[in-house]
Design a protein around this motif. Structure first.
Motif, PDB file in Angstrom:
ATOM      1  N   GLY A 199       0.811  -1.207   0.000  1.00 20.59           N
ATOM      2  CA  GLY A 199       0.000   0.000   0.000  1.00 20.59           C
ATOM      3  C   GLY A 199       0.846   1.260   0.000  1.00 20.59           C
ATOM      4  N   ALA A 200       2.068   1.167  -0.497  1.00 23.12           N
ATOM      5  CA  ALA A 200       2.980   2.317  -0.511  1.00 23.12           C
ATOM      6  C   ALA A 200       2.398   3.438  -1.358  1.00 23.12           C
ATOM      7  CB  ALA A 200       4.351   1.903  -1.040  1.00 23.12           C
ATOM      8  N   ARG A 201       2.476   4.631  -0.835  1.00 22.91           N
ATOM      9  CA  ARG A 201       1.969   5.793  -1.564  1.00 22.91           C
ATOM     10  C   ARG A 201       3.079   6.543  -2.290  1.00 22.91           C
ATOM     11  NH1 ARG A 201      -1.439   7.708   3.394  1.00 22.91           N
ATOM     12  NH2 ARG A 201       0.353   9.089   3.490  1.00 22.91           N
ATOM     13  N   ALA A 202       4.326   6.161  -2.019  1.00 20.46           N
ATOM     14  CA  ALA A 202       5.461   6.808  -2.681  1.00 20.46           C
ATOM     15  C   ALA A 202       6.639   5.842  -2.714  1.00 20.46           C
ATOM     16  CB  ALA A 202       5.860   8.086  -1.951  1.00 20.46           C
ATOM     17  N   MET A 203       7.533   6.072  -3.666  1.00 18.83           N
ATOM     18  CA  MET A 203       8.788   5.334  -3.746  1.00 18.83           C
ATOM     19  C   MET A 203       9.898   6.333  -3.492  1.00 18.83           C
ATOM     20  SD  MET A 203       9.859   2.147  -4.491  1.00 18.83           S
ATOM     21  CE  MET A 203       9.047   1.322  -5.853  1.00 18.83           C
ATOM     22  N   HIS A 204      10.834   5.958  -2.614  1.00 16.18           N
ATOM     23  CA  HIS A 204      12.004   6.778  -2.311  1.00 16.18           C
ATOM     24  C   HIS A 204      13.249   6.040  -2.786  1.00 16.18           C
ATOM     25  CE1 HIS A 204      10.176   9.203   1.285  1.00 16.18           C
ATOM     26  NE2 HIS A 204       9.315   9.076   0.295  1.00 16.18           N
ATOM     27  N   MET A 205      14.251   6.788  -3.169  1.00 16.21           N
ATOM     28  CA  MET A 205      15.557   6.216  -3.500  1.00 16.21           C
ATOM     29  C   MET A 205      16.609   7.275  -3.264  1.00 16.21           C
ATOM     30  SD  MET A 205      15.824   6.327  -7.658  1.00 16.21           S
ATOM     31  CE  MET A 205      14.308   5.498  -7.958  1.00 16.21           C
ATOM     32  N   THR A 206      17.846   6.838  -3.117  1.00 13.67           N
ATOM     33  CA  THR A 206      18.952   7.782  -3.041  1.00 13.67           C
ATOM     34  C   THR A 206      19.894   7.490  -4.198  1.00 13.67           C
ATOM     35  OG1 THR A 206      20.134   6.351  -1.473  1.00 13.67           O
ATOM     36  CG2 THR A 206      18.816   8.156  -0.549  1.00 13.67           C
ATOM     37  N   VAL A 207      20.400   8.574  -4.782  1.00 10.94           N
ATOM     38  CA  VAL A 207      21.298   8.486  -5.930  1.00 10.94           C
ATOM     39  C   VAL A 207      22.471   9.416  -5.657  1.00 10.94           C
ATOM     40  CG1 VAL A 207      21.500   8.852  -8.436  1.00 10.94           C
ATOM     41  CG2 VAL A 207      19.350   8.026  -7.485  1.00 10.94           C
ATOM     42  N   ILE A 208      23.657   8.999  -6.029  1.00  6.66           N
ATOM     43  CA  ILE A 208      24.824   9.875  -5.881  1.00  6.66           C
ATOM     44  C   ILE A 208      24.567  11.139  -6.699  1.00  6.66           C
ATOM     45  CG2 ILE A 208      27.300  10.121  -6.289  1.00  6.66           C
ATOM     46  CD1 ILE A 208      27.538   7.077  -5.832  1.00  6.66           C
ATOM     47  N   SER A 209      24.637  12.284  -6.056  1.00  8.41           N
ATOM     48  CA  SER A 209      24.172  13.544  -6.641  1.00  8.41           C
ATOM     49  C   SER A 209      24.922  13.964  -7.902  1.00  8.41           C
ATOM     50  CB  SER A 209      24.236  14.663  -5.604  1.00  8.41           C
ATOM     51  OG  SER A 209      25.570  14.884  -5.199  1.00  8.41           O
ATOM     52  N   VAL A 210      26.119  13.460  -8.131  1.00  7.08           N
ATOM     53  CA  VAL A 210      26.858  13.833  -9.338  1.00  7.08           C
ATOM     54  C   VAL A 210      26.504  12.943 -10.532  1.00  7.08           C
ATOM     55  CG1 VAL A 210      28.781  14.835  -8.037  1.00  7.08           C
ATOM     56  CG2 VAL A 210      28.891  12.427  -8.753  1.00  7.08           C
ATOM     57  N   ARG A 211      25.611  11.990 -10.338  1.00  9.40           N
ATOM     58  CA  ARG A 211      25.183  11.073 -11.414  1.00  9.40           C
ATOM     59  C   ARG A 211      24.046  11.700 -12.227  1.00  9.40           C
ATOM     60  NH1 ARG A 211      25.752   5.731 -11.216  1.00  9.40           N
ATOM     61  NH2 ARG A 211      25.520   6.094 -13.426  1.00  9.40           N
ATOM     62  N   ASN A 212      24.350  12.769 -12.937  1.00 10.37           N
ATOM     63  CA  ASN A 212      23.333  13.557 -13.627  1.00 10.37           C
ATOM     64  C   ASN A 212      22.540  12.763 -14.657  1.00 10.37           C
ATOM     65  OD1 ASN A 212      23.820  15.940 -12.161  1.00 10.37           O
ATOM     66  ND2 ASN A 212      25.614  16.362 -13.413  1.00 10.37           N
ATOM     67  N   ASP A 213      23.200  11.921 -15.448  1.00 11.88           N
ATOM     68  CA  ASP A 213      22.478  11.121 -16.448  1.00 11.88           C
ATOM     69  C   ASP A 213      21.504  10.162 -15.780  1.00 11.88           C
ATOM     70  OD1 ASP A 213      23.875  12.381 -18.453  1.00 11.88           O
ATOM     71  OD2 ASP A 213      25.232  10.701 -18.840  1.00 11.88           O
ATOM     72  N   LEU A 214      21.935   9.548 -14.690  1.00 13.25           N
ATOM     73  CA  LEU A 214      21.075   8.600 -13.983  1.00 13.25           C
ATOM     74  C   LEU A 214      19.895   9.329 -13.332  1.00 13.25           C
ATOM     75  CD1 LEU A 214      20.597   5.687 -13.090  1.00 13.25           C
ATOM     76  CD2 LEU A 214      22.090   6.123 -11.131  1.00 13.25           C
ATOM     77  N   ILE A 215      20.155  10.469 -12.722  1.00 14.58           N
ATOM     78  CA  ILE A 215      19.067  11.241 -12.116  1.00 14.58           C
ATOM     79  C   ILE A 215      18.075  11.674 -13.195  1.00 14.58           C
ATOM     80  CG2 ILE A 215      18.509  13.409 -10.932  1.00 14.58           C
ATOM     81  CD1 ILE A 215      21.138  12.953  -9.294  1.00 14.58           C
ATOM     82  N   ALA A 216      18.569  12.105 -14.339  1.00 13.84           N
ATOM     83  CA  ALA A 216      17.675  12.501 -15.440  1.00 13.84           C
ATOM     84  C   ALA A 216      16.814  11.320 -15.887  1.00 13.84           C
ATOM     85  CB  ALA A 216      18.492  13.056 -16.605  1.00 13.84           C
ATOM     86  N   TRP A 217      17.386  10.113 -15.911  1.00 16.42           N
ATOM     87  CA  TRP A 217      16.619   8.917 -16.286  1.00 16.42           C
ATOM     88  C   TRP A 217      15.481   8.708 -15.286  1.00 16.42           C
ATOM     89  CZ3 TRP A 217      15.360   4.082 -14.324  1.00 16.42           C
ATOM     90  CH2 TRP A 217      14.918   3.140 -15.256  1.00 16.42           C
ATOM     91  N   TYR A 218      15.764   8.813 -14.001  1.00 16.45           N
ATOM     92  CA  TYR A 218      14.718   8.668 -12.989  1.00 16.45           C
ATOM     93  C   TYR A 218      13.685   9.792 -13.092  1.00 16.45           C
ATOM     94  CZ  TYR A 218      17.190   4.864 -10.670  1.00 16.45           C
ATOM     95  OH  TYR A 218      17.789   3.659 -10.384  1.00 16.45           O
ATOM     96  N   GLU A 219      14.117  10.997 -13.392  1.00 18.53           N
ATOM     97  CA  GLU A 219      13.162  12.097 -13.548  1.00 18.53           C
ATOM     98  C   GLU A 219      12.193  11.820 -14.704  1.00 18.53           C
ATOM     99  OE1 GLU A 219      15.209  16.117 -11.861  1.00 18.53           O
ATOM    100  OE2 GLU A 219      16.099  15.330 -13.706  1.00 18.53           O
ATOM    101  N   ARG A 220      12.681  11.219 -15.775  1.00 25.06           N
ATOM    102  CA  ARG A 220      11.797  10.856 -16.894  1.00 25.06           C
ATOM    103  C   ARG A 220      10.790   9.779 -16.501  1.00 25.06           C
ATOM    104  NH1 ARG A 220      16.756  11.422 -19.505  1.00 25.06           N
ATOM    105  NH2 ARG A 220      17.049   9.170 -19.765  1.00 25.06           N
ATOM    106  N   ARG A 221      11.070   9.053 -15.420  1.00 28.08           N
ATOM    107  CA  ARG A 221      10.140   8.037 -14.895  1.00 28.08           C
ATOM    108  C   ARG A 221       9.223   8.615 -13.824  1.00 28.08           C
ATOM    109  NH1 ARG A 221      13.579   6.757 -17.736  1.00 28.08           N
ATOM    110  NH2 ARG A 221      12.281   6.350 -19.483  1.00 28.08           N
ATOM    111  N   GLY A 222       9.292   9.913 -13.575  1.00 29.04           N
ATOM    112  CA  GLY A 222       8.389  10.555 -12.623  1.00 29.04           C
ATOM    113  C   GLY A 222       8.974  10.842 -11.251  1.00 29.04           C
ATOM    114  N   TYR A 223      10.254  10.552 -11.036  1.00 25.41           N
ATOM    115  CA  TYR A 223      10.890  10.850  -9.748  1.00 25.41           C
ATOM    116  C   TYR A 223      11.304  12.315  -9.735  1.00 25.41           C
ATOM    117  CZ  TYR A 223      10.744   5.950  -8.693  1.00 25.41           C
ATOM    118  OH  TYR A 223      10.279   4.703  -8.414  1.00 25.41           O
ATOM    119  N   ARG A 224      11.270  12.910  -8.544  1.00 25.91           N
ATOM    120  CA  ARG A 224      11.690  14.307  -8.432  1.00 25.91           C
ATOM    121  C   ARG A 224      12.824  14.425  -7.416  1.00 25.91           C
ATOM    122  NH1 ARG A 224      10.118  16.478  -3.835  1.00 25.91           N
ATOM    123  NH2 ARG A 224       8.340  15.586  -2.738  1.00 25.91           N
TER     124      ARG A 224
END
Length: 182
Positions: free
Chosen positions: A124-149
């Motif tokens: 019944g999770a209402r959100a998904m959390h994750m941590t990403v190394i902040s300098v991983r810009n390409d990876l963060i952008a990939w997650y943002e395209r999947r709806g992560y902020r």
């Protein structure tokens, strides 16, 4: 988790067992560390050396009553995995790895969608959390395209703890990414 075959791409999703530990460690290492990881786009080889995980860490996730280590097979071989951990009203997504030879073909999207579905339906999770190394810009952008902020919420990288790798730069930290699920 029920074993579910997705006929369209020949994948089988299942919970990892103790017998999977070595294959999962090898998969995670191949996706993130060393020259072999450069085959895919998720490599951390330029920012971290050493190990990404170890058998004890993988086994701990498998054995934890609040976690699942989702294992993805194709043709009987482990090709991807991810950790899901129930944390109250949200789930934590981690230990995500796709075989470097299969990266860039949409497999990651399929896996993260299944992980989100599972977190909603099972916990019944209402959100998904994750941590990403902040300098991983390409990876963060990939997650943002999947709806992560990006939240801007940072936690320090565990410098000096070689279980998480040997940093090659002094500015590493983890950023919390969040996606509403329901």
């Amino acid at each position: 988790m029920d074993t579910a075959d997705t006929a369209a791409n020949g994948l089988t999703f299942r919970d990892a067992t103790d017998a999977d530990v070595d294959a999962i460690v090898a998969l995670i290492e191949s996706a993130y560390r060393g020259d072999a990881s450069r085959t895919g786009w998720t490599t951390e080889a330029d920012i971290l050396e050493g190990q990404r995980t170890d058998p004890e860490g993988v086994l701990e996730v498998i054995k934890s009553p609040d976690s699942r280590l989702l294992t993805v097979e194709r043709g009987g071989a482990v090709v991807a995995c991810c950790q899901l951990e129930h944390r109250g009203d949200h789930a934590y997504f981690g230990m995500f790895a796709v075989s470097p030879a299969l990266q860039g073909a949409g497999l990651g999207k399929v896996i993260i969608t299944e992980a989100e579905r599972h977190a909603c339906e099972t916990w019944g999770a209402r959100a998904m959390h994750m941590t990403v190394i902040s300098v991983r810009n390409d990876l963060i952008a990939w997650y943002e395209r999947r709806g992560y902020r990006r939240t801007g919420e940072m936690t320090p990288f565990p410098y000096g703890d070689e279980r998480f790798g040997i940093p090659q730069r002094a500015d590493l930290q983890f950023e919390l990414l969040v996606k509403p699920l329901a």
